[in-house]
Design a protein around this motif. Structure first.
Motif, mmCIF file in Angstrom:
data_model
loop_
_atom_site.group_PDB
_atom_site.id
_atom_site.type_symbol
_atom_site.label_atom_id
_atom_site.label_comp_id
_atom_site.label_asym_id
_atom_site.label_seq_id
_atom_site.Cartn_x
_atom_site.Cartn_y
_atom_site.Cartn_z
ATOM 1 N N LYS A 374 0.782 -1.456 0.183
ATOM 2 C CA LYS A 374 0.028 -0.178 -0.259
ATOM 3 C C LYS A 374 0.547 1.147 0.040
ATOM 4 O O LYS A 374 1.987 1.699 1.303
ATOM 5 N N GLY A 375 0.254 1.893 -0.611
ATOM 6 C CA GLY A 375 1.288 3.055 -1.159
ATOM 7 C C GLY A 375 0.805 4.555 -1.902
ATOM 8 O O GLY A 375 -0.386 4.063 -1.864
ATOM 9 N N PHE A 376 1.810 5.267 -2.597
ATOM 10 C CA PHE A 376 1.741 6.204 -3.400
ATOM 11 C C PHE A 376 0.309 5.165 -4.446
ATOM 12 O O PHE A 376 -0.562 6.356 -5.270
ATOM 13 N N HIS A 377 1.109 4.431 -5.021
ATOM 14 C CA HIS A 377 0.737 3.956 -6.709
ATOM 15 C C HIS A 377 -0.900 2.824 -6.618
ATOM 16 O O HIS A 377 -1.755 2.477 -6.529
ATOM 17 N N SER A 378 -1.124 2.615 -4.924
ATOM 18 C CA SER A 378 -2.924 2.535 -4.514
ATOM 19 C C SER A 378 -3.651 3.366 -4.640
ATOM 20 O O SER A 378 -4.868 3.434 -5.512
ATOM 21 N N PHE A 379 -3.468 4.595 -5.222
ATOM 22 C CA PHE A 379 -4.192 6.223 -5.520
ATOM 23 C C PHE A 379 -4.308 5.334 -7.015
ATOM 24 O O PHE A 379 -6.307 5.879 -6.925
ATOM 25 N N ARG A 380 -3.635 4.477 -7.386
ATOM 26 C CA ARG A 380 -4.373 4.483 -9.095
ATOM 27 C C ARG A 380 -4.986 3.804 -9.517
ATOM 28 O O ARG A 380 -6.266 3.431 -9.816
ATOM 29 N N VAL A 381 -4.696 2.398 -8.216
ATOM 30 C CA VAL A 381 -6.127 1.060 -8.266
ATOM 31 C C VAL A 381 -7.475 1.912 -7.674
ATOM 32 O O VAL A 381 -8.875 1.158 -8.433
ATOM 33 N N MET A 382 -7.153 2.543 -6.956
ATOM 34 C CA MET A 382 -8.347 2.991 -6.487
ATOM 35 C C MET A 382 -9.218 3.858 -6.906
ATOM 36 O O MET A 382 -10.448 4.133 -7.841
ATOM 37 N N MET A 383 -8.250 4.879 -8.163
ATOM 38 C CA MET A 383 -9.009 5.515 -9.340
ATOM 39 C C MET A 383 -9.862 4.534 -10.150
ATOM 40 O O MET A 383 -10.737 4.828 -10.661
ATOM 41 N N ALA A 384 -8.930 3.674 -10.402
ATOM 42 C CA ALA A 384 -9.376 2.801 -11.458
ATOM 43 C C ALA A 384 -11.024 1.858 -11.348
ATOM 44 O O ALA A 384 -11.713 2.178 -12.019
ATOM 45 N N THR A 385 -10.823 2.171 -9.907
ATOM 46 C CA THR A 385 -12.074 1.499 -9.461
ATOM 47 C C THR A 385 -13.288 2.348 -9.278
ATOM 48 O O THR A 385 -14.194 1.912 -9.444
ATOM 49 N N ALA A 386 -12.778 3.317 -8.497
ATOM 50 C CA ALA A 386 -13.539 4.478 -9.023
ATOM 51 C C ALA A 386 -14.775 5.057 -9.989
ATOM 52 O O ALA A 386 -15.735 4.733 -10.319
ATOM 53 N N LEU A 387 -13.333 4.707 -11.171
ATOM 54 C CA LEU A 387 -14.047 5.128 -12.891
ATOM 55 C C LEU A 387 -15.262 3.864 -13.143
ATOM 56 O O LEU A 387 -16.398 4.327 -13.967
ATOM 57 N N GLN A 388 -14.832 2.435 -12.779
ATOM 58 C CA GLN A 388 -15.456 1.289 -12.887
ATOM 59 C C GLN A 388 -17.228 1.609 -12.898
ATOM 60 O O GLN A 388 -17.877 1.148 -13.502
ATOM 61 N N GLN A 389 -16.560 2.193 -11.520
ATOM 62 C CA GLN A 389 -18.149 2.039 -10.511
ATOM 63 C C GLN A 389 -18.909 3.585 -10.776
ATOM 64 O O GLN A 389 -19.791 3.444 -10.801
ATOM 65 N N GLY A 390 -18.211 4.354 -11.419
ATOM 66 C CA GLY A 390 -19.212 5.636 -12.213
ATOM 67 C C GLY A 390 -19.525 5.465 -13.589
ATOM 68 O O GLY A 390 -19.608 6.176 -14.473
ATOM 69 N N ASP A 391 -19.512 3.803 -13.794
ATOM 70 C CA ASP A 391 -19.802 3.616 -14.988
ATOM 71 C C ASP A 391 -18.999 4.343 -15.842
ATOM 72 O O ASP A 391 -20.134 4.967 -16.881
ATOM 73 N N VAL A 392 -18.342 4.649 -15.915
ATOM 74 C CA VAL A 392 -16.805 5.321 -17.037
ATOM 75 C C VAL A 392 -16.619 4.432 -18.114
ATOM 76 O O VAL A 392 -16.131 3.783 -17.851
ATOM 77 N N SER A 393 -16.444 4.755 -19.662
ATOM 78 C CA SER A 393 -15.916 3.638 -20.431
ATOM 79 C C SER A 393 -14.745 3.588 -20.550
ATOM 80 O O SER A 393 -14.087 4.623 -19.689
ATOM 81 N N GLU A 394 -14.569 2.471 -20.770
ATOM 82 C CA GLU A 394 -13.003 1.922 -20.244
ATOM 83 C C GLU A 394 -12.222 2.396 -21.564
ATOM 84 O O GLU A 394 -11.764 2.773 -20.729
ATOM 85 N N PHE A 395 -12.629 3.056 -22.283
ATOM 86 C CA PHE A 395 -11.697 3.995 -23.620
ATOM 87 C C PHE A 395 -11.251 5.064 -22.117
ATOM 88 O O PHE A 395 -10.073 5.312 -22.301
ATOM 89 N N VAL A 396 -11.905 5.595 -21.500
ATOM 90 C CA VAL A 396 -12.145 7.059 -20.899
ATOM 91 C C VAL A 396 -11.133 6.910 -20.309
ATOM 92 O O VAL A 396 -10.394 7.913 -19.735
ATOM 93 N N ALA A 397 -11.425 5.564 -18.964
ATOM 94 C CA ALA A 397 -10.545 5.473 -18.700
ATOM 95 C C ALA A 397 -9.352 5.445 -18.762
ATOM 96 O O ALA A 397 -8.653 5.328 -17.700
ATOM 97 N N ALA A 398 -8.889 4.587 -19.589
ATOM 98 C CA ALA A 398 -7.881 3.571 -19.768
ATOM 99 C C ALA A 398 -6.684 5.142 -20.282
ATOM 100 O O ALA A 398 -5.718 5.626 -19.506
ATOM 101 N N TYR A 399 -7.730 6.504 -20.805
ATOM 102 C CA TYR A 399 -7.142 7.357 -21.567
ATOM 103 C C TYR A 399 -6.903 8.385 -19.821
ATOM 104 O O TYR A 399 -4.991 9.347 -19.748
ATOM 105 N N LEU A 400 -7.354 7.958 -19.107
ATOM 106 C CA LEU A 400 -7.454 9.384 -17.465
ATOM 107 C C LEU A 400 -6.278 9.394 -16.751
ATOM 108 O O LEU A 400 -5.458 9.508 -16.749
ATOM 109 N N LEU A 401 -6.044 7.179 -17.196
ATOM 110 C CA LEU A 401 -5.060 6.496 -15.851
ATOM 111 C C LEU A 401 -3.839 6.963 -17.016
ATOM 112 O O LEU A 401 -2.466 6.371 -16.146
ATOM 113 N N GLY A 402 -3.858 7.130 -18.325
ATOM 114 C CA GLY A 402 -2.126 6.793 -19.124
ATOM 115 C C GLY A 402 -2.027 5.606 -19.538
ATOM 116 O O GLY A 402 -1.051 5.465 -19.596
ATOM 117 N N HIS A 403 -2.784 4.439 -19.845
ATOM 118 C CA HIS A 403 -2.678 3.198 -19.315
ATOM 119 C C HIS A 403 -3.201 3.221 -21.052
ATOM 120 O O HIS A 403 -3.292 3.645 -22.445
#
Length: 456
Positions: A374-403
């Motif tokens: 658990k560290g700063f990178h945990s925020f990245r995991v949490m943001m990915a989860t939050a984007l999914q729970q917020g019904d955000v398109s996977e394409f948009v989520a990938a762009y926001l996270l830089g995947h």
């Protein structure tokens, strides 16, 4: 304004002060500190003069190392003898070999001179006895990488660290490439696996293999690559970063309230964007622009991101807008080009986020948890989860996270130019609402799907 390393102000005049490097002790036998007046009261001019002096000291160190290293002495002799050999004689009826042979010049006991003389008389410039070394190959590789802009500074830094780790294991300051045995490489791998993950060890071996291939392509080595075909389990022992629990997140944010303003903002922006800590600390003042009334920040806009997809423009989170504007002003007043000017580390390896990463880790261990996953990178995991729970398109989520988006669809990955600012803001707001719900806060962004369903 904080860059005052090796500088000391005395009676309105800046002085250069630095401990004598170990390699330069012979030049300063009676001194521990090198001190010199820079004859200026202007900090900017003092920095320029300090950098010049540091460059001169580094040059002296390199010259001394040349004198100490057998291969470098051999190459120096080859260069000197080759210049004379080009004329083929040094006087009427006398060839250069007769005048400059080891016995005639009193260097019969100098092994580097003897070998250089032998090589030049045979029309060669290299010798197996004094073959190219690992550090030498690394130096050529780094210079070529910088000149051709082949790698990021972070990648070049990892090559240097890998070579240092390998030589430290061998207990050598350097080693000829031809003397690197496959058995030594195997032992190095076994040694590293005791403390490092398989992926980290694989990275070390991959970089060493690249250096060998680089030397082979230039005919500096001819043997098979000893770093090839080693089987390394890259999944065993790997720890994936885990998200903070709601209670841990609350404790962390409460602890951050007692930290300096910039550390608070860095944490909040990591939480609300999922950006890597290195990406945020690297933000420059000119990495901001407005589109359709939305303030965007350029993540890895210098094209030095971890991957190609890491370069992206994303909205500044709404909860962070006032603080970002304030810090932009503070940084400009401080004369810094970086947003997080007081958190940026000035290091030879280019790791700008070293200080911030260390500080965040200390706060997390003291006030939240000592778990390494658990560290700063945990925020990245949490943001990915939050984007999914917020019904955000996977394409948009990938762009926001830089995947990478190339694997999602051929059309989107290769041909899409991205998303408009308002759509990115809407997607980000949905994720922020999910995170704020976890913190027990009322978000001013949007209603989450869960909240909407409950209301219905």
């Amino acid at each position: 304004m904080n860059d005052r390393k090796h500088l000391k102000l005395r009676h309105n005049t800046w002085y250069f002060q630095k401990r004598v490097p170990k390699a330069l002790k012979p030049l300063y036998p009676d001194r521990d500190i090198i001190e010199q007046s820079l004859e200026t009261g202007d900090i900017r001019e003092a920095r320029e003069k300090r950098d010049i002096l540091l460059g001169q000291l580094r040059q002296r160190e390199r010259l001394l190392k040349v004198q100490e290293q057998p291969r470098q002495r051999f190459l120096q002799y080859v260069d000197q003898l080759s210049q004379v050999a080009g004329d083929r004689f040094v006087g009427p009826g006398v060839t250069w070999e007769e005048v400059l042979d080891p016995e005639s010049v009193g260097r019969a006991t100098d092994p580097e001179y003897v070998e250089a003389f032998k090589a030049v008389t045979q029309g060669k410039s290299e010798s197996e006895k004094y073959g190219v070394t690992l550090k030498e190959v690394l130096d050529y590789f780094i210079r070529n990488s910088e000149r051709e802009q082949l790698h990021t500074e972070g990648t070049r830094s990892r090559f240097k660290k890998t070579v240092t780790a390998f030589l430290r294991y061998l207990n050598n300051s350097d080693i000829q490439m031809s003397r690197i045995e496959r058995s030594k490489v195997f032992d190095f791998i076994e040694h590293c696996r005791e403390k490092l993950s398989g992926a980290t060890v694989q990275g070390h071996i991959s970089r060493l293999k690249t250096l060998w291939d680089y030397a082979y392509a230039r005919a500096w080595v001819s043997a098979n690559n000893p770093f090839e075909k080693h089987k390394i389990n890259t999944t065993k022992g790997r720890q994936k970063k885990q998200p903070f629990t709601p209670s841990e997140l609350k404790d962390l944010m409460a602890a951050m309230e007692r930290q300096p303003f910039s550390m608070q903002l860095l944490t909040r922006m990591g939480l609300y964007t999922g950006a890597r800590i290195s990406e945020l600390v690297s933000l420059r003042l000119h990495d901001f622009k407005k589109e359709d009334g939305v303030l965007l920040m350029g993540i890895a806009s210098q094209e030095d991101g971890k991957t190609e997809a890491a370069t992206r423009w994303i909205p500044v989170p709404k909860p962070c807008l006032p603080q970002v504007e304030k810090l932009r002003t503070d940084s400009a007043d401080a004369g810094s080009e970086y947003l997080f000017h007081d958190l940026v580390s000035i290091r030879p390896d280019g790791r700008l986020a070293y200080l911030a990463t260390k500080r965040f880790g200390e706060i997390k261990r003291k006030h939240v948890t000592e778990r390494q996953d658990k560290g700063f990178h945990s925020f990245r995991v949490m943001m990915a989860t939050a984007l999914q729970q917020g019904d955000v398109s996977e394409f948009v989520a990938a762009y926001l996270l830089g995947h990478s988006r190339k694997g999602l669809t051929m059309s989107y990955g290769y041909y899409s130019k991205g998303y408009d600012a308002k759509r990115l803001r809407e997607a980000q707001d949905r994720a922020i609402a999910v995170i704020d719900e976890m913190l027990g806060k009322e978000s001013d962004s949007v209603t989450t799907p869960a909240q909407h369903a409950e209301a219905v």
